[in-house]
Design an enzyme around this catalytic site. Structure first.
Site, mmCIF file in Angstrom:
data_model
loop_
_atom_site.group_PDB
_atom_site.id
_atom_site.type_symbol
_atom_site.label_atom_id
_atom_site.label_comp_id
_atom_site.label_asym_id
_atom_site.label_seq_id
_atom_site.Cartn_x
_atom_site.Cartn_y
_atom_site.Cartn_z
ATOM 1 C CD GLN A 1 0.968 13.728 -7.593
ATOM 2 O OE1 GLN A 1 0.320 14.429 -8.364
ATOM 3 N NE2 GLN A 1 1.916 13.702 -6.693
ATOM 4 N NE ARG B 1 3.162 9.074 -6.965
ATOM 5 C CZ ARG B 1 1.887 8.458 -7.132
ATOM 6 N NH1 ARG B 1 2.222 7.299 -7.613
ATOM 7 N NH2 ARG B 1 1.143 8.737 -6.573
ATOM 8 N N GLY B 2 3.734 7.658 -3.643
ATOM 9 C CA GLY B 2 2.695 7.098 -3.331
ATOM 10 C C GLY B 2 3.220 6.160 -1.848
ATOM 11 C CG ASP C 1 0.098 10.106 1.331
ATOM 12 O OD1 ASP C 1 -0.965 10.714 0.765
ATOM 13 O OD2 ASP C 1 1.171 9.839 0.804
HETATM 14 O O1 MRU Z 1 3.096 13.119 -3.509
HETATM 15 P P1 MRU Z 1 2.583 11.558 -3.561
HETATM 16 O O2 MRU Z 1 2.490 11.219 -5.158
HETATM 17 O O3 MRU Z 1 3.735 10.506 -2.886
HETATM 18 O O4 MRU Z 1 1.383 11.491 -3.238
HETATM 19 C C1 MRU Z 1 0.650 10.271 -3.127
HETATM 20 C C2 MRU Z 1 -0.683 10.244 -2.561
HETATM 21 O O5 MRU Z 1 -1.059 11.431 -2.016
HETATM 22 C C3 MRU Z 1 -1.594 9.019 -2.701
HETATM 23 O O6 MRU Z 1 -2.910 9.377 -2.698
HETATM 24 C C4 MRU Z 1 -1.244 8.317 -1.399
HETATM 25 O O7 MRU Z 1 0.145 8.129 -1.337
HETATM 26 C C5 MRU Z 1 -1.983 6.997 -1.465
HETATM 27 S S1 MRU Z 1 -1.172 5.865 -2.628
HETATM 28 C C6 MRU Z 1 -1.865 4.546 -2.692
#
Ligand code: MRU
Length: 351
Positions: free
Chosen positions: A202, A55-56, A243
């Protein structure tokens, strides 16, 4: 790529390419278990993205790119192009909000369209995926340079961050967490406050894990404690990732980011978004157009199968929100920073 930075200081890189398969650090199990899973097809990469093994935003894009490379390796006979196309479609459906996924798939598709033979596609798609991965790390290192110029701290500062934007969320090093690493390396970091980031946690499971194993001073807080921390004067900047960033500078990021931006403005604390340019979506005019993923209510009702709420209670679980550009002091990418982002500032850097 990271010529001047050794592997250790890039943090724990969550995506490992072995030519015929991908290894992904299973982020659902951290911090208690460090287990790697093998994804050897585009379908298994897509499932790993949907299930949040990986994820991320940047890590999702990188993984999807390797997924396309795997699709070409498995494709056979006259139908090879159709099979790769179908895999690209499947990967595109894995999660909706992080534009890095679609950016990476478009880049892979462009290379795929330029290949006339399967053998050529197998090689060129793997090369392109590795390049996307390496460029992400290089972008993270460049962003940290730009961010420190914007912050320009005269003495060690406190920062508050949300979600996980570290090595685990990227090719390595991290976006907002990369800035935090750099502040620490320059002896300009007093303390990181890490929001636990309900409901998926997270912050507590990943950010606190990354920072503590590298001995970067971190204090974990419940999301609801952020207002009291900002009111205390201990924090100079809230630093988060993104994102998707639209043409007017609105930012979709992990749910709870918007409320932090409101709090930061109220308390006179700087609010910085750090993301690679692959997160910028100039095709969307404003944040209201960003598709916001909603996930299963079980993510709020339970933790690892342990009930936290009455069984079956109705749940609203949007996993991202949109912070209006007017609440953001700086958007930092590898191309530079947009201060007080608006349409003109975004256009100047991203067209
Ligand atoms: O649901 P996730 O864990 O994929 O969400 C991640 C985030 O919102 C992060 O802040 C974003 O992707 C930036 S990661 C460098």
């Amino acid at each position: 790529m990271a010529n001047t930075t050794d592997q250790r200081s890039l943090g724990t890189q969550p995506v490992r390419w072995h030519g015929d398969r991908l290894e992904l650090l299973d982020q659902r199990l951290l911090p208690t278990d460090e287990r790697w899973i093998t994804a050897d097809s585009a379908a298994s990469v897509a499932q790993s993205i949907t299930d949040m093994v990986v994820r991320g935003a940047p890590a999702i894009g990188i993984s999807a790119a390797y997924g396309v490379a795997l699709a070409a390796r498995h494709a056979r006979g006259d139908q090879w192009q159709l099979e790769v196309e179908q895999s690209i479609d499947q990967l595109a459906k894995s999660r909706p909000t992080a534009v890095n996924l679609f950016w990476a798939l478009q880049r892979m598709e462009k290379v795929f369209r330029a290949c006339s033979a399967l053998e050529e596609a197998v090689k060129r798609l793997a090369d392109e995926a590795m390049l996307i991965h390496q460029e992400d790390i290089a972008a993270n290192l460049a962003m940290a340079d730009h961010a420190l110029k914007v912050m320009n701290p005269a003495q060690p500062i406190g920062v508050l961050t949300h979600c996980n934007t570290g090595a685990l969320a990227t090719g390595g090093y991290g976006t907002a967490l990369g800035v935090i690493r750099r502040l620490h390396a320059r002896n300009m970091l007093e303390q990181v406050y890490a929001d636990e980031t309900r409901p998926w946690l997270q912050g507590s499971r990943l950010t606190a894990w990354e920072l503590s194993r590298e001995e970067i001073p971190v204090t974990l807080n419940a999301d609801g404690a952020a207002a009291a921390i900002l009111a205390s004067g201990k924090v100079s900047w809230v630093v988060v990732g993104a994102d998707r960033i639209t043409a007017n500078g609105d930012v979709a990021n992990k749910i709870g980011t918007y409320s932090l931006a409101v709090l930061a403005r109220y308390h006179g604390v700087g609010f910085m978004v750090v993301a690679p340019s692959s997160t910028v979506d100039m095709a969307l005019a404003e944040g209201g157009q960003i598709p916001i993923e909603e996930r299963e209510g079980t993510e709020v009702r339970e933790i690892r199968g342990i009930p936290l709420a009455p069984a079956g209670v109705d749940v609203f679980n949007p996993v991202f929100d949109v912070t209006p550009a007017s609440l953001i002091d700086a958007i930092v990418t590898e191309k530079g920073a947009v201060l007080k982002p608006d349409v003109a500032g975004m256009k100047a850097l991203f067209t």
